[in-house]
Design a protein around this motif. Structure first.
Motif, PDB file in Angstrom:
ATOM      1  N   ALA A 237       0.826  -1.208   0.000  1.00  0.00           N
ATOM      2  CA  ALA A 237       0.000   0.000   0.000  1.00  0.00           C
ATOM      3  C   ALA A 237       0.860   1.257   0.000  1.00  0.00           C
ATOM      4  N   VAL A 238       1.887   1.261   0.849  1.00  0.00           N
ATOM      5  CA  VAL A 238       2.760   2.437   0.925  1.00  0.00           C
ATOM      6  C   VAL A 238       3.529   2.628  -0.372  1.00  0.00           C
ATOM      7  N   LEU A 239       4.100   1.532  -0.891  1.00  0.00           N
ATOM      8  CA  LEU A 239       4.919   1.630  -2.103  1.00  0.00           C
ATOM      9  C   LEU A 239       4.093   1.923  -3.341  1.00  0.00           C
ATOM     10  N   SER A 240       2.890   1.345  -3.431  1.00  0.00           N
ATOM     11  CA  SER A 240       2.102   1.460  -4.658  1.00  0.00           C
ATOM     12  C   SER A 240       1.109   2.616  -4.648  1.00  0.00           C
ATOM     13  N   SER A 241       0.805   3.176  -3.481  1.00  0.00           N
ATOM     14  CA  SER A 241      -0.193   4.250  -3.422  1.00  0.00           C
ATOM     15  C   SER A 241       0.304   5.485  -2.693  1.00  0.00           C
ATOM     16  N   VAL A 242       0.627   5.340  -1.419  1.00  0.00           N
ATOM     17  CA  VAL A 242       0.897   6.501  -0.577  1.00  0.00           C
ATOM     18  C   VAL A 242       2.184   7.215  -0.974  1.00  0.00           C
ATOM     19  N   LEU A 243       3.299   6.480  -1.076  1.00  0.00           N
ATOM     20  CA  LEU A 243       4.582   7.099  -1.389  1.00  0.00           C
ATOM     21  C   LEU A 243       4.607   7.720  -2.786  1.00  0.00           C
ATOM     22  N   PRO A 244       4.186   6.990  -3.838  1.00  0.00           N
ATOM     23  CA  PRO A 244       4.218   7.616  -5.167  1.00  0.00           C
ATOM     24  C   PRO A 244       3.302   8.824  -5.270  1.00  0.00           C
ATOM     25  N   TYR A 245       2.130   8.766  -4.622  1.00  0.00           N
ATOM     26  CA  TYR A 245       1.238   9.925  -4.658  1.00  0.00           C
ATOM     27  C   TYR A 245       1.936  11.150  -4.063  1.00  0.00           C
ATOM     28  N   THR A 246       2.615  10.963  -2.940  1.00  0.00           N
ATOM     29  CA  THR A 246       3.307  12.075  -2.290  1.00  0.00           C
ATOM     30  C   THR A 246       4.433  12.616  -3.171  1.00  0.00           C
ATOM     31  N   LEU A 247       5.250  11.711  -3.725  1.00  0.00           N
ATOM     32  CA  LEU A 247       6.364  12.135  -4.566  1.00  0.00           C
ATOM     33  C   LEU A 247       5.883  12.862  -5.816  1.00  0.00           C
ATOM     34  N   GLU A 248       4.835  12.333  -6.433  1.00  0.00           N
ATOM     35  CA  GLU A 248       4.346  12.944  -7.669  1.00  0.00           C
ATOM     36  C   GLU A 248       3.657  14.278  -7.404  1.00  0.00           C
ATOM     37  N   LEU A 249       2.981  14.381  -6.258  1.00  0.00           N
ATOM     38  CA  LEU A 249       2.361  15.647  -5.897  1.00  0.00           C
ATOM     39  C   LEU A 249       3.435  16.724  -5.733  1.00  0.00           C
ATOM     40  N   MET A 250       4.555  16.372  -5.123  1.00  0.00           N
ATOM     41  CA  MET A 250       5.662  17.310  -4.980  1.00  0.00           C
ATOM     42  C   MET A 250       6.249  17.672  -6.336  1.00  0.00           C
TER      43      MET A 250
END
Length: 321
Positions: free
Chosen positions: A244-257
């Protein structure tokens, strides 16, 4: 569509779906030309890191499937991601119309279907092939939205890649797995549409968090039927949370930045590299080697995605002048 997006915006949505809401937040006018010129290595690295996170998360999900099955993995991923997003976003439940809730529910249904179909595909065919077939959904949407004859060339190039990947017939890949991947691509295209609409109706990532809850609730009965009590094994829960963290939460945060400093078309071109990243993750973690023909097929689809995005971007720039 009742609320159509520009061709450049649709092309940008070839990116990982979770980032689309950031592109379509209320009052967001998109990156300026001067901002595009200032885009440097930093945001590019963030996007690439997000892509690596997504695909290596998918590879870990495949490793988890013998323990919990494809449907169990979907449930673990969506439930964990929903919990994290609820805690981080704290979405407001009041002040929304019936149409708002209808949109977010539809978004959640599409999200759940997309994840379910993709993991069913990843259970049956190599990860690189699954992502290559899946990315055809956003690619077709981008080509159709651009309404330019030249994009038929990119569509033809992508089709050639798919033919190569199938070896002239999907029996080499497992036709059921290939069908699931194509279905996931269709859901990805629908996801783009509903993500755009949700982003306009809900502030920040509130709509994404609520839609994730809907998707998690819908997936729960399927996951319980397939995996049952296996879902509660501590090691399985830990791996599901990691997915969940690798496939959703972390990429969403990185891409939002990254999207704060990176033009949307450039973002989409970078995300067109997803099939290649997926193939690398499959090779390194799952021992899924690619033949020369497979590598060429993936390269053709990546080239088609990049071409479609660049064509859409040029058209959007010309219309804005």
């Amino acid at each position: 569509m009742n609320d159509p997006r520009s061709a450049a915006e649709l092309a940008a949505a070839v990116a990982v779906p979770e980032a689309v809401s950031a592109l379509d937040g209320p009052g967001d006018g998109g990156p300026s030309p001067s901002g595009a010129r200032r885009a440097a290595l930093g945001p590019v690295a963030l996007v690439v890191a997000g892509g690596l996170s997504v695909q290596f998360g998918a590879a870990i999900a495949v490793l988890l499937m013998p323990r919990a099955g494809a449907l169990g993995v979907v449930t673990l991923r969506l439930a964990a991601a929903a919990l994290v997003l609820l805690v981080v976003c704290r979405p407001k439940l009041r002040g929304h119309s019936r149409a708002d809730w209808g949109t977010v529910v539809a978004f959640g249904v599409v999200m759940g279907a997309m994840n379910t179909l993709f993991y069913q595909a990843a259970e049956r065919i190599p990860l690189g092939a699954a992502v290559t077939l899946e990315v055809l959904g956003p690619l077709v949407l981008s080509v159709v939205a651009s309404r330019r004859l030249v994009n038929l060339v990119w569509a033809g190039l992508a089709l050639g890649g798919v033919v190569l990947l199938s070896g002239g017939g999907f029996d080499r890949l497992d036709p059921v797995g290939a069908a699931y991947a194509l279905g996931a691509g269709a859901m990805w295209a629908a996801y783009i549409v509903f993500s755009a609409r949700t982003g306009r109706r809900f502030p920040q990532a509130d709509g994404l968090a609520l839609a994730m809850v809907v998707a998690a609730v819908l997936s729960l009965p399927l996951g319980i039927m397939e995996a049952g009590s296996k879902l509660m094994v501590p090691s399985t829960l830990a791996l599901g949370a990691a997915v969940a963290v690798l496939s959703s939460v972390l990429p969403y945060t990185l891409e939002l930045m990254a999207l704060r400093r990176l033009p949307a078309p450039t973002f989409a071109i970078l995300m067109s590299l997803e099939p290649a990243i997926a193939a690398a993750a499959g090779f390194l973690l799952l021992d899924q080697a690619l033949s020369t023909t497979d590598a060429l097929a993936i390269a053709l689809v990546i080239g088609a995605s990049m071409g479609a995005v660049r064509a859409a971007s040029r058209r959007g720039t010309m219309e804005g002048t």
